[in-house]
Motif scaffolding. Structure first.
Motif, PDB file in Angstrom:
ATOM      1  N   PRO A 176       0.900  -1.377   0.015  1.00  0.00           N
ATOM      2  CA  PRO A 176       0.057  -0.066   0.104  1.00  0.00           C
ATOM      3  C   PRO A 176       0.813   1.308   0.102  1.00  0.00           C
ATOM      4  O   PRO A 176       0.319   2.343  -0.381  1.00  0.00           O
ATOM      5  CB  PRO A 176      -0.884  -0.318   1.330  1.00  0.00           C
ATOM      6  CG  PRO A 176      -0.997  -1.474   1.405  1.00  0.00           C
ATOM      7  CD  PRO A 176       0.423  -2.124   1.011  1.00  0.00           C
ATOM      8  N   ALA A 177       2.060   1.338   0.718  1.00  0.00           N
ATOM      9  CA  ALA A 177       2.960   2.586   0.566  1.00  0.00           C
ATOM     10  C   ALA A 177       3.231   2.489  -0.909  1.00  0.00           C
ATOM     11  O   ALA A 177       3.799   3.876  -1.185  1.00  0.00           O
ATOM     12  CB  ALA A 177       3.934   2.180   1.291  1.00  0.00           C
ATOM     13  N   GLN A 178       3.139   1.793  -1.910  1.00  0.00           N
ATOM     14  CA  GLN A 178       3.349   1.948  -3.352  1.00  0.00           C
ATOM     15  C   GLN A 178       2.312   2.257  -3.908  1.00  0.00           C
ATOM     16  O   GLN A 178       2.371   2.576  -5.299  1.00  0.00           O
ATOM     17  CB  GLN A 178       4.347   0.876  -3.814  1.00  0.00           C
ATOM     18  CG  GLN A 178       5.623   0.502  -2.936  1.00  0.00           C
ATOM     19  CD  GLN A 178       6.401   1.372  -3.007  1.00  0.00           C
ATOM     20  OE1 GLN A 178       6.927   1.986  -3.924  1.00  0.00           O
ATOM     21  NE2 GLN A 178       7.192   1.559  -1.789  1.00  0.00           N
ATOM     22  N   TRP A 179       1.180   2.467  -3.348  1.00  0.00           N
ATOM     23  CA  TRP A 179       0.125   2.786  -4.450  1.00  0.00           C
ATOM     24  C   TRP A 179       0.145   4.107  -4.972  1.00  0.00           C
ATOM     25  O   TRP A 179       0.664   5.186  -4.508  1.00  0.00           O
ATOM     26  CB  TRP A 179      -1.167   2.676  -3.451  1.00  0.00           C
ATOM     27  CG  TRP A 179      -1.696   1.456  -3.016  1.00  0.00           C
ATOM     28  CD1 TRP A 179      -1.539   0.292  -3.441  1.00  0.00           C
ATOM     29  CD2 TRP A 179      -2.637   1.296  -1.994  1.00  0.00           C
ATOM     30  NE1 TRP A 179      -2.249  -0.466  -2.919  1.00  0.00           N
ATOM     31  CE2 TRP A 179      -2.970  -0.089  -1.928  1.00  0.00           C
ATOM     32  CE3 TRP A 179      -3.192   2.299  -1.042  1.00  0.00           C
ATOM     33  CZ2 TRP A 179      -3.941  -0.760  -1.142  1.00  0.00           C
ATOM     34  CZ3 TRP A 179      -4.322   1.553  -0.462  1.00  0.00           C
ATOM     35  CH2 TRP A 179      -4.519   0.343  -0.288  1.00  0.00           C
ATOM     36  N   THR A 180      -0.365   4.215  -6.365  1.00  0.00           N
ATOM     37  CA  THR A 180      -0.005   5.551  -7.172  1.00  0.00           C
ATOM     38  C   THR A 180      -1.505   5.998  -7.364  1.00  0.00           C
ATOM     39  O   THR A 180      -2.588   5.240  -7.000  1.00  0.00           O
ATOM     40  CB  THR A 180       0.581   5.278  -8.463  1.00  0.00           C
ATOM     41  OG1 THR A 180      -0.287   4.272  -9.159  1.00  0.00           O
ATOM     42  CG2 THR A 180       1.811   4.615  -8.080  1.00  0.00           C
ATOM     43  N   GLY A 181      -1.669   7.267  -7.839  1.00  0.00           N
ATOM     44  CA  GLY A 181      -2.919   7.746  -8.480  1.00  0.00           C
ATOM     45  C   GLY A 181      -3.717   6.724  -9.243  1.00  0.00           C
ATOM     46  O   GLY A 181      -4.722   6.776  -9.254  1.00  0.00           O
ATOM     47  N   HIS A 182      -2.693   5.891 -10.280  1.00  0.00           N
ATOM     48  CA  HIS A 182      -3.384   5.211 -11.099  1.00  0.00           C
ATOM     49  C   HIS A 182      -4.140   3.724 -10.448  1.00  0.00           C
ATOM     50  O   HIS A 182      -5.227   3.334 -10.750  1.00  0.00           O
ATOM     51  CB  HIS A 182      -2.238   4.538 -12.057  1.00  0.00           C
ATOM     52  CG  HIS A 182      -2.827   3.450 -12.951  1.00  0.00           C
ATOM     53  ND1 HIS A 182      -3.479   3.602 -14.088  1.00  0.00           N
ATOM     54  CD2 HIS A 182      -2.546   2.102 -12.928  1.00  0.00           C
ATOM     55  CE1 HIS A 182      -3.845   2.639 -14.635  1.00  0.00           C
ATOM     56  NE2 HIS A 182      -3.328   1.612 -13.937  1.00  0.00           N
ATOM     57  N   ASP A 183      -3.466   3.495  -9.342  1.00  0.00           N
ATOM     58  CA  ASP A 183      -4.123   2.366  -8.686  1.00  0.00           C
ATOM     59  C   ASP A 183      -5.248   2.923  -7.859  1.00  0.00           C
ATOM     60  O   ASP A 183      -6.358   1.917  -7.993  1.00  0.00           O
ATOM     61  CB  ASP A 183      -3.041   1.804  -7.423  1.00  0.00           C
ATOM     62  CG  ASP A 183      -1.641   1.232  -7.955  1.00  0.00           C
ATOM     63  OD1 ASP A 183      -1.732   0.634  -8.863  1.00  0.00           O
ATOM     64  OD2 ASP A 183      -0.706   2.002  -7.347  1.00  0.00           O
ATOM     65  N   ILE A 218      -1.396   6.881   2.977  1.00  0.00           N
ATOM     66  CA  ILE A 218      -2.820   6.372   2.708  1.00  0.00           C
ATOM     67  C   ILE A 218      -3.718   6.483   3.557  1.00  0.00           C
ATOM     68  O   ILE A 218      -4.943   6.213   3.352  1.00  0.00           O
ATOM     69  CB  ILE A 218      -2.396   4.869   2.096  1.00  0.00           C
ATOM     70  CG1 ILE A 218      -2.026   4.244   3.534  1.00  0.00           C
ATOM     71  CG2 ILE A 218      -1.438   4.566   1.139  1.00  0.00           C
ATOM     72  CD1 ILE A 218      -2.174   2.471   3.482  1.00  0.00           C
ATOM     73  N   ARG A 219      -3.346   7.140   4.598  1.00  0.00           N
ATOM     74  CA  ARG A 219      -4.596   7.446   5.838  1.00  0.00           C
ATOM     75  C   ARG A 219      -5.150   8.865   5.705  1.00  0.00           C
ATOM     76  O   ARG A 219      -5.886   9.378   6.335  1.00  0.00           O
ATOM     77  CB  ARG A 219      -3.927   7.094   7.138  1.00  0.00           C
ATOM     78  CG  ARG A 219      -3.707   5.726   7.153  1.00  0.00           C
ATOM     79  CD  ARG A 219      -3.151   5.348   8.684  1.00  0.00           C
ATOM     80  NE  ARG A 219      -2.738   4.077   8.921  1.00  0.00           N
ATOM     81  CZ  ARG A 219      -3.454   3.015   9.270  1.00  0.00           C
ATOM     82  NH1 ARG A 219      -4.544   3.267   9.564  1.00  0.00           N
ATOM     83  NH2 ARG A 219      -2.817   1.976   9.374  1.00  0.00           N
ATOM     84  N   THR A 220      -4.429   9.535   4.462  1.00  0.00           N
ATOM     85  CA  THR A 220      -5.198  10.948   4.273  1.00  0.00           C
ATOM     86  C   THR A 220      -6.425  10.982   3.533  1.00  0.00           C
ATOM     87  O   THR A 220      -6.291  10.130   2.217  1.00  0.00           O
ATOM     88  CB  THR A 220      -4.098  11.878   3.479  1.00  0.00           C
ATOM     89  OG1 THR A 220      -2.842  11.831   4.438  1.00  0.00           O
ATOM     90  CG2 THR A 220      -4.590  13.182   3.457  1.00  0.00           C
TER      91      THR A 220
END
Length: 141
Positions: free
Chosen positions: A61-68, A88-90
């Protein structure tokens, strides 16, 4: 509990047709439910199945992008309205397939399984929502 003032059987007894209609559809539909004699206990398949959540669940999850995030929103028939946050908690803004705009963090939406707070309150509309929400289709099949 069912015979107390807010119970389903109290609605029938007290002729609260508005509640009877909302819960059962009609008094006739309630009568068509039948008794316990014909009831068969549901027997779900013993083979586990896995749901598609619309994103790569093996990705950190730390690697999630806007595309994901946008792909997960599109899978649910909606869209991501904000840029992907650093954390990811924002909370960010999303729009569901019915046009409701809401806030939620990627953690809440993707890992917590939440989606539109307006649509979730309308279980009678789930089949209509599933017309554009591929995640929901899996649950209704």
């Amino acid at each position: 509990m069912t015979t107390r003032p807010r119970g389903t059987m109290a609605w029938l007894r007290d002729h609260d047709e508005e509640r009877v209609h909302a819960y059962f559809g009609s008094r006739e539909q309630w009568a068509a439910i039948g008794g316990w004699a014909g009831f068969e206990e549901p027997r779900p398949p013993r083979t586990p199945t896995y749901l598609d959540h619309g994103y790569d669940e093996d990705k950190d999850p730390a690697q999630w992008t806007g595309h994901d995030l946008a792909a997960a929103a599109a899978f649910r028939g909606g869209e991501l309205l904000s840029p992907a946050p650093e954390d990811i908690r924002t909370a960010v803004k999303w729009r569901c397939g019915l046009g409701h705009v809401f806030s939620g963090s990627p953690f809440l939406i993707l890992l917590g399984g939440h989606w539109c707070p307006e649509c979730v309150r309308d279980p009678a509309g789930y089949s209509r929502q599933a017309e554009h929400n591929r995640f929901l289709v899996q649950l209704l099949d």
